[in-house]
Design a protein around this motif. Structure first.
Motif, PDB file in Angstrom:
ATOM      1  N   SER A 119       0.634  -1.170   0.116  1.00 58.24           N
ATOM      2  CA  SER A 119      -0.113   0.129  -0.043  1.00 58.24           C
ATOM      3  C   SER A 119       0.828   1.203   0.137  1.00 58.24           C
ATOM      4  CB  SER A 119      -0.953   0.019   1.078  1.00 58.24           C
ATOM      5  OG  SER A 119      -1.913  -0.973   0.962  1.00 58.24           O
ATOM      6  N   ASP A 120       2.293   1.117  -0.039  1.00 56.24           N
ATOM      7  CA  ASP A 120       2.936   2.196   0.082  1.00 56.24           C
ATOM      8  C   ASP A 120       3.302   2.548  -1.605  1.00 56.24           C
ATOM      9  OD1 ASP A 120       4.531   0.200  -0.552  1.00 56.24           O
ATOM     10  OD2 ASP A 120       6.453   1.332   0.407  1.00 56.24           O
ATOM     11  N   GLN A 121       2.555   2.134  -2.448  1.00 56.96           N
ATOM     12  CA  GLN A 121       2.740   2.458  -3.728  1.00 56.96           C
ATOM     13  C   GLN A 121       1.415   2.845  -4.301  1.00 56.96           C
ATOM     14  OE1 GLN A 121       5.000  -0.515  -6.189  1.00 56.96           O
ATOM     15  NE2 GLN A 121       5.912  -1.321  -4.422  1.00 56.96           N
ATOM     16  N   SER A 122       1.625   3.495  -5.407  1.00 55.87           N
ATOM     17  CA  SER A 122       0.388   4.318  -6.202  1.00 55.87           C
ATOM     18  C   SER A 122      -0.269   3.255  -7.392  1.00 55.87           C
ATOM     19  CB  SER A 122       0.759   5.510  -6.570  1.00 55.87           C
ATOM     20  OG  SER A 122      -0.512   6.222  -7.362  1.00 55.87           O
ATOM     21  N   VAL A 123      -1.550   3.060  -7.491  1.00 55.96           N
ATOM     22  CA  VAL A 123      -2.276   2.441  -8.374  1.00 55.96           C
ATOM     23  C   VAL A 123      -2.111   3.138  -9.733  1.00 55.96           C
ATOM     24  CG1 VAL A 123      -4.484   1.711  -9.523  1.00 55.96           C
ATOM     25  CG2 VAL A 123      -3.641   1.500  -6.871  1.00 55.96           C
ATOM     26  N   GLY A 124      -2.392   4.770  -9.640  1.00 52.96           N
ATOM     27  CA  GLY A 124      -2.209   5.677 -10.704  1.00 52.96           C
ATOM     28  C   GLY A 124      -2.719   7.045 -10.251  1.00 52.96           C
ATOM     29  N   GLY A 125      -3.168   7.806 -11.286  1.00 52.71           N
ATOM     30  CA  GLY A 125      -3.643   9.010 -10.597  1.00 52.71           C
ATOM     31  C   GLY A 125      -5.306   9.303 -10.890  1.00 52.71           C
ATOM     32  N   LEU A 126      -5.608  10.103  -9.940  1.00 52.22           N
ATOM     33  CA  LEU A 126      -7.044  10.457  -9.972  1.00 52.22           C
ATOM     34  C   LEU A 126      -7.774  10.994 -11.303  1.00 52.22           C
ATOM     35  CD1 LEU A 126      -9.577  10.452  -8.210  1.00 52.22           C
ATOM     36  CD2 LEU A 126      -9.273  12.840  -7.666  1.00 52.22           C
ATOM     37  N   ILE A 155      -3.369   7.769  -6.102  1.00 52.64           N
ATOM     38  CA  ILE A 155      -4.404   6.960  -5.431  1.00 52.64           C
ATOM     39  C   ILE A 155      -3.610   5.627  -4.918  1.00 52.64           C
ATOM     40  CG2 ILE A 155      -6.296   5.677  -5.196  1.00 52.64           C
ATOM     41  CD1 ILE A 155      -6.465   8.752  -5.834  1.00 52.64           C
ATOM     42  N   GLY A 156      -3.525   5.275  -3.617  1.00 51.62           N
ATOM     43  CA  GLY A 156      -2.790   4.459  -3.135  1.00 51.62           C
ATOM     44  C   GLY A 156      -3.374   2.921  -3.353  1.00 51.62           C
ATOM     45  N   PHE A 157      -2.574   1.941  -3.424  1.00 50.46           N
ATOM     46  CA  PHE A 157      -3.335   0.242  -3.395  1.00 50.46           C
ATOM     47  C   PHE A 157      -3.883   0.516  -2.094  1.00 50.46           C
ATOM     48  CE2 PHE A 157      -0.060  -0.135  -6.771  1.00 50.46           C
ATOM     49  CZ  PHE A 157      -0.739  -0.965  -7.652  1.00 50.46           C
ATOM     50  N   GLY A 158      -5.153  -0.208  -2.082  1.00 49.46           N
ATOM     51  CA  GLY A 158      -6.057  -0.315  -0.904  1.00 49.46           C
ATOM     52  C   GLY A 158      -5.786  -1.514  -0.020  1.00 49.46           C
ATOM     53  N   ALA A 159      -6.057  -1.424   0.962  1.00 53.12           N
ATOM     54  CA  ALA A 159      -5.730  -2.703   1.898  1.00 53.12           C
ATOM     55  C   ALA A 159      -6.981  -2.678   2.891  1.00 53.12           C
ATOM     56  CB  ALA A 159      -4.596  -2.575   2.686  1.00 53.12           C
ATOM     57  N   PHE A 160      -6.961  -3.622   3.813  1.00 54.80           N
ATOM     58  CA  PHE A 160      -8.180  -4.054   4.918  1.00 54.80           C
ATOM     59  C   PHE A 160      -8.117  -2.981   5.753  1.00 54.80           C
ATOM     60  CE2 PHE A 160      -8.304  -8.534   3.084  1.00 54.80           C
ATOM     61  CZ  PHE A 160      -9.251  -8.260   2.184  1.00 54.80           C
ATOM     62  N   ASP A 161      -9.368  -2.677   6.370  1.00 55.66           N
ATOM     63  CA  ASP A 161      -9.424  -1.706   7.436  1.00 55.66           C
ATOM     64  C   ASP A 161      -8.381  -1.888   8.616  1.00 55.66           C
ATOM     65  OD1 ASP A 161     -10.793  -3.820   8.235  1.00 55.66           O
ATOM     66  OD2 ASP A 161     -12.911  -2.630   8.524  1.00 55.66           O
ATOM     67  N   CYS A 162      -8.295  -3.084   9.417  1.00 51.13           N
ATOM     68  CA  CYS A 162      -7.368  -3.256  10.501  1.00 51.13           C
ATOM     69  C   CYS A 162      -5.853  -3.310  10.007  1.00 51.13           C
ATOM     70  CB  CYS A 162      -7.758  -4.698  10.772  1.00 51.13           C
ATOM     71  SG  CYS A 162      -7.775  -6.209   9.644  1.00 51.13           S
TER      72      CYS A 162
END
Length: 554
Positions: free
Chosen positions: A244-251, A267-274
């Motif tokens: 998640s410290d990397q970017s998927v791409g731009g908005l 926009i960052g790579f998503g992860a689970f809330d916990c």
């Protein structure tokens, strides 16, 4: 000039936005939006453990929750946001077609629950999970060895298989299943087409059987051996995953206009809330971060050297980089925590609520006010009375599996049990027993980590319950017999997302640097009361005995 990071936290009932100053770490503004369809109970059948969410709930709420920040924030905040990251509940997958369109967003599937997001708490795939577990254990390679050795009905493949078996039209039209934490970043960056889709490490490693050692996902013939309806799905998934410290791409320009944000921000790579909540809690080896909400998610980390070739049994997975880059993230949790208390509140309040609703002498406004008052005061009253009881005084003992058992050793077919009730037992005694049961269930998780030589010395608690109930937190400290630190931030998961957004936006060179400025401070510490801890050490054996009986007679 101030710069800001934006975190979005998609929970079970609502989405939270949080705007954070990257230079001071100050939380500038926050907003919460309830999902409108979910709030009405649409597409859910609790008696069948079916819980579905419409993608429009997420899309519409994203716009509202971000746009609602701007009246609360400095006038230049929107134009100075440098990054956005999200976390979601999970596993929460949805079916998409070959263009990347969610099936539920197409007219022919707009009211079809099988085409919607299958929420983490949906347990309709218990049978499918058992089949996947058996197939993995019978395979030459055990593809769930890094996911605790038991595949859960709360996870991706069990949900996809169940929905496709139940619905031939969904099975015919689905091209791929995508986790919510991967889907929304793809939507915001215009990369939702399957050929463009990229996956975060978190969901893939913990719920989808992805692992480096077998080159990504299990082969297609593993899935077709369970059911031919799965044929080809895994071959459409990208093999590479990203922390998640990397970017998927731009908005995209379209979403920038909708949200009032600068186009092109990363926009960052998503992860689970916990997982992101643990980052806000500055998680480190030896510390268990516990997200205490409707369910619990327990996160700790360990070095690759400490883990070695160990596969910790009965947890929700161990994945390199799923929490912090360069560390192995370990996840466990309980399928019901706050949900257990909410269930009991509904049970206790049921007759009174019905009487209020049927009262012809009250206006609708009066009825709603009374219902809200009863709902608000019930747990307060029960907690006050339960606090007057000492450990073991009532003789009531309970098992917490009202929504099955997530860990240790997933079994969603298990149920709650309460024993020791007599004519003198009152509602508060039962409530205290349920609180103790939820703490005992958490102790079983801590004990499993310790048995596997994963060091746990203290607990950091985040989530609503940790800030709302002294009774629950003190009982937990006594039963776990360790200190519990409660974080100051009311939006710790969104704060974790904002920390990642600050890093991908260039405010910090790495996550550790961002945490040093932005991670939440501790606002309260609970210390175990040693006389209670000793009593609970003995009473815990009663919980284990009752749990064993439930398992043997399910």
């Amino acid at each position: 000039m101030a710069t800001y990071a934006l975190g979005l936290d998609f929970g079970s009932d609502s989405v939270r936005s949080l705007l954070v100053d990257t230079q001071s770490g100050q939380e500038i503004a926050t907003h919460v939006v309830n999902y409108p369809r979910w709030e009405k109970g649409m597409y859910c059948q609790p008696a069948r453990s079916q819980f579905r969410q419409h993608p429009l709930d997420y899309l519409e709420s994203t716009v509202e929750v971000i746009q609602s920040l701007w009246p609360k924030a400095p006038s230049d905040a929107a134009s100075n946001i440098i990054g956005l990251s999200i976390d979601t509940t999970g596993s929460t997958p949805i079916a998409i077609d070959e263009t990347g369109q969610a099936l539920a967003l197409k007219p022919e599937f707009a009211e079809n629950p099988n085409a919607m997001f299958i929420l983490w708490k949906d347990h309709t795939g218990i049978g499918e999970a058992a089949e996947l577990t058996k197939a993995a254990k019978d395979s030459a390679t055990n593809y769930i060895q890094y996911e605790g050795g038991i595949y859960s009905s709360e996870w991706y493949w069990a949900k996809a298989l169940h929905a496709m078996r139940q619905d031939a039209e969904v099975a015919k039209n689905v091209y791929m299943w995508v986790e919510h934490c991967d889907w929304l970043p793809a939507i915001l960056t215009g990369t939702q087409k399957p050929s463009d889709l990229r996956l975060g490490r978190c969901a893939a490693g913990h719920k989808m059987m992805w692992h480096e050692s077998w080159g990504g996902f299990p082969p297609n013939d593993f899935f077709t051996s369970v059911d031919p309806v799965l044929n080809g799905l895994v071959e459409r998934l990208p093999l590479e995953t990203f922390p998640s410290d990397q970017s998927v791409g731009g908005l995209t320009n379209e979403w920038a206009d909708k949200l009032g944000l600068p186009a092109g921000i990363p926009i960052g790579f998503g992860a689970f809330d916990c997982h992101m909540g643990a980052v806000a809690a500055a998680v480190k080896p030896g510390v268990l971060t516990k997200v205490m909400g409707t369910s619990t998610c327990d996160i700790t980390v360990a070095s690759a050297e400490q883990i070695g070739d160990k596969c910790v049994p009965g947890i929700c997975g161990q994945v390199d980089g799923s929490v912090l880059p360069g560390m192995v993230g370990l996840e466990a949790g309980q399928s019901a925590f706050g949900d257990l208390y909410a269930w009991y509140k509904r049970l206790v309040n049921g007759p009174a609520n019905q009487i209020i609703q049927n009262n012809a002498f009250l206006s609708d406004e009066q009825k709603n006010a009374l219902l809200a008052e009863v709902d608000e005061q019930t747990l307060i009253h029960l907690s006050e009375k339960a606090a007057l009881l000492s450990p073991g005084q009532s003789g009531v003992v309970a098992v917490d599996w009202v929504n099955g058992r997530r860990t240790p050793d997933a079994d969603q077919s298990l149920s709650c049990a309460i024993a020791g009730m007599k004519m003198g037992t009152d509602a508060a005694a039962i409530f205290r027993a349920l609180v103790e049961a939820s703490a005992y269930g958490a102790k079983a998780i801590i004990d499993r980590f310790k048995q596997e030589k994963i060091e746990i010395n203290s607990v950091v608690a985040i989530g609503g319950i940790s800030k709302k109930s002294d009774l629950v937190m003190q009982i937990c400290a006594d039963i776990w017999n360790c200190p519990i630190e409660v974080l100051e931030s009311d939006q710790s998961c969104a704060l974790g997302a904002a920390i990642f957004a600050a890093k991908i936006g260039g405010a910090f060179p790495d996550i550790a640097s961002a945490q040093a400025v932005m991670a939440s401070k501790v606002c309260k510490t609970y210390q175990p009361i040693q006389t209670n801890a000793e009593l609970y050490r003995q009473l815990y054996e009663e919980y284990l005995s009752l749990g064993a009986y439930v398992e043997e007679n399910k």
